[in-house]
Write an enzyme that holds these catalytic residues in place. Structure first.
Site, mmCIF file in Angstrom:
data_model
loop_
_atom_site.group_PDB
_atom_site.id
_atom_site.type_symbol
_atom_site.label_atom_id
_atom_site.label_comp_id
_atom_site.label_asym_id
_atom_site.label_seq_id
_atom_site.Cartn_x
_atom_site.Cartn_y
_atom_site.Cartn_z
ATOM 1 N N LYS A 1 4.825 -0.757 12.254
ATOM 2 C CA LYS A 1 6.084 -1.101 11.586
ATOM 3 C C LYS A 1 6.612 -2.435 12.104
ATOM 4 O O LYS A 1 7.012 -3.302 11.320
ATOM 5 C CB LYS A 1 7.115 0.014 11.803
ATOM 6 N N GLY B 1 5.747 8.641 6.163
ATOM 7 C CA GLY B 1 5.243 9.960 5.799
ATOM 8 C C GLY B 1 6.184 11.075 6.212
ATOM 9 O O GLY B 1 6.297 12.104 5.541
ATOM 10 N N ASN B 2 6.918 10.862 7.318
ATOM 11 C CA ASN B 2 7.834 11.886 7.796
ATOM 12 C C ASN B 2 9.121 11.947 6.984
ATOM 13 O O ASN B 2 9.900 12.889 7.136
ATOM 14 C CB ASN B 2 8.154 11.679 9.275
ATOM 15 N N LYS C 1 -5.401 5.829 13.256
ATOM 16 C CA LYS C 1 -4.409 6.308 12.292
ATOM 17 C C LYS C 1 -4.310 7.829 12.310
ATOM 18 O O LYS C 1 -5.266 8.520 11.955
ATOM 19 C CB LYS C 1 -4.787 5.832 10.883
ATOM 20 N N LYS D 1 0.350 1.979 5.810
ATOM 21 C CA LYS D 1 1.200 1.675 4.664
ATOM 22 C C LYS D 1 2.196 0.564 4.940
ATOM 23 O O LYS D 1 2.600 -0.163 4.031
ATOM 24 C CB LYS D 1 1.891 2.927 4.154
#
Length: 315
Positions: free
Chosen positions: A265, A9-10, A122, A207
């Site tokens: 991740k 997102g970043n 989240k 995600k």
């Protein structure tokens, strides 16, 4: 190679930037230029985060009091369409006219009994000071948690069980399309009480976990998790911090990584490597070509040998 590239997102909205459409488009243009170079050499599926964007929509959504706020699954669909449109347009601007780019809304099934519904982790939306966070949590009945040096709203993030609609992605890849799918982790749905239909749920799926599942379903040769740091670091934020180059999933799993940032991740990359025997890469999107060449980022592979710290991943 067939690649699944997960954009953080970043990468779409950097920390400290305002949540303006101008900033989103500016960042998407940078991202698209980098991805287009990769798409010229490989089959490409792009996924993306939506934490800042869905948080902003939730705030805007709550400001109108005449109707109840829309649930997160509907807001997730909105962000998937919005970001997908921008990525599709900018990728198409960089690729030959005959190269098709398609963005798909993607439903992802989750377990209604997932304990994550009771333990929101989240982070979404803006970063607040502690005082701001406490006030908005009380006013909105939201849960707030620390995120770096600030505080953000946290919501339920159940694990993805099944990516629905994988066949259309396969069909498009066979026709040399670049596909944008599973944005924001996909739209979270559960099986309804009748056992046959599905219905949306108020959650945001991670995600990276969805991207790993999608990559596995598609038989991808490599999963790339693009983030705002250049590698996975041990002892991050301390004088002893060190980057990892090439490492095995079982070695990486022996270390702790925060749930709200690097944890998912690492979990996603390790799961993909263990389940498929193929490699996963974590690092900066700006170095994606170097990561694929084995000279940057962190490479996670089940046959990779012992962890190497402070060195690039081997080719």
């Amino acid at each position: 190679m067939r690649l699944v590239v997960a954009l953080g997102g970043n990468a779409l909205l950097r920390r400290g930037q305002s949540f303006s459409a101008e900033h989103l488009l500016e960042n998407v243009k940078i991202v698209a230029a980098q991805l287009a170079r990769v798409a010229q050499k490989h089959e490409l599926v792009v996924t993306h985060g939506n934490g800042p964007q869905i948080g902003l929509l939730a705030l805007q959504n709550s400001a109108y009091k005449a109707v109840a706020p829309y649930p997160l699954d509907m807001l997730g669909a909105q962000t998937e369409g919005m970001i997908g449109y921008l990525l599709e347009q900018e990728l198409a601007n960089h690729l030959p006219p005959e190269r098709c780019v398609a963005s798909l809304l993607t439903r992802v099934e989750v377990d209604p009994g997932d304990p994550a519904f009771q333990r929101p982790t989240k982070p979404i939306g803006p970063v607040y000071t502690q005082d701001e966070a406490e006030k908005i949590a009380q006013a909105m009945h939201w849960r707030i948690a620390a995120d770096g040096t600030g505080f953000r709203r946290v919501v339920a993030s159940p694990r993805p069980v099944r990516v629905l609609g994988v066949n259309p992605v396969r069909w498009l890849l066979q026709r040399e399309a670049v596909v944008i799918a599973a944005g924001g982790g996909g739209i979270p749905v559960v099986r309804a009480a009748d056992g046959t239909s599905r219905e949306g749920v108020d959650a945001v799926i991670d995600k990276d976990l969805t991207s790993a599942l999608l990559a596995q379903e598609l038989g991808a040769d490599c999963l790339v998790i693009a983030t705002d740091v250049d590698a996975v670091y041990l002892d991050w934020g301390t004088p002893q911090e060190r980057a990892l180059g090439k490492t095995r999933p079982q070695d990486l799993q022996a270390h702790f990584f925060p749930a709200g940032s690097m944890g998912p991740k690492v979990q996603a990359a390790c799961g993909f490597a263990l389940n498929t025997g193929r490699k996963a890469l974590i690092g900066s999107l700006a170095q994606i070509e170097e990561m694929l060449a084995g000279t940057a980022g962190t490479e996670i592979s089940s046959g990779g040998g012992a962890a190497q710290s402070g060195v690039p991943a081997a080719a």
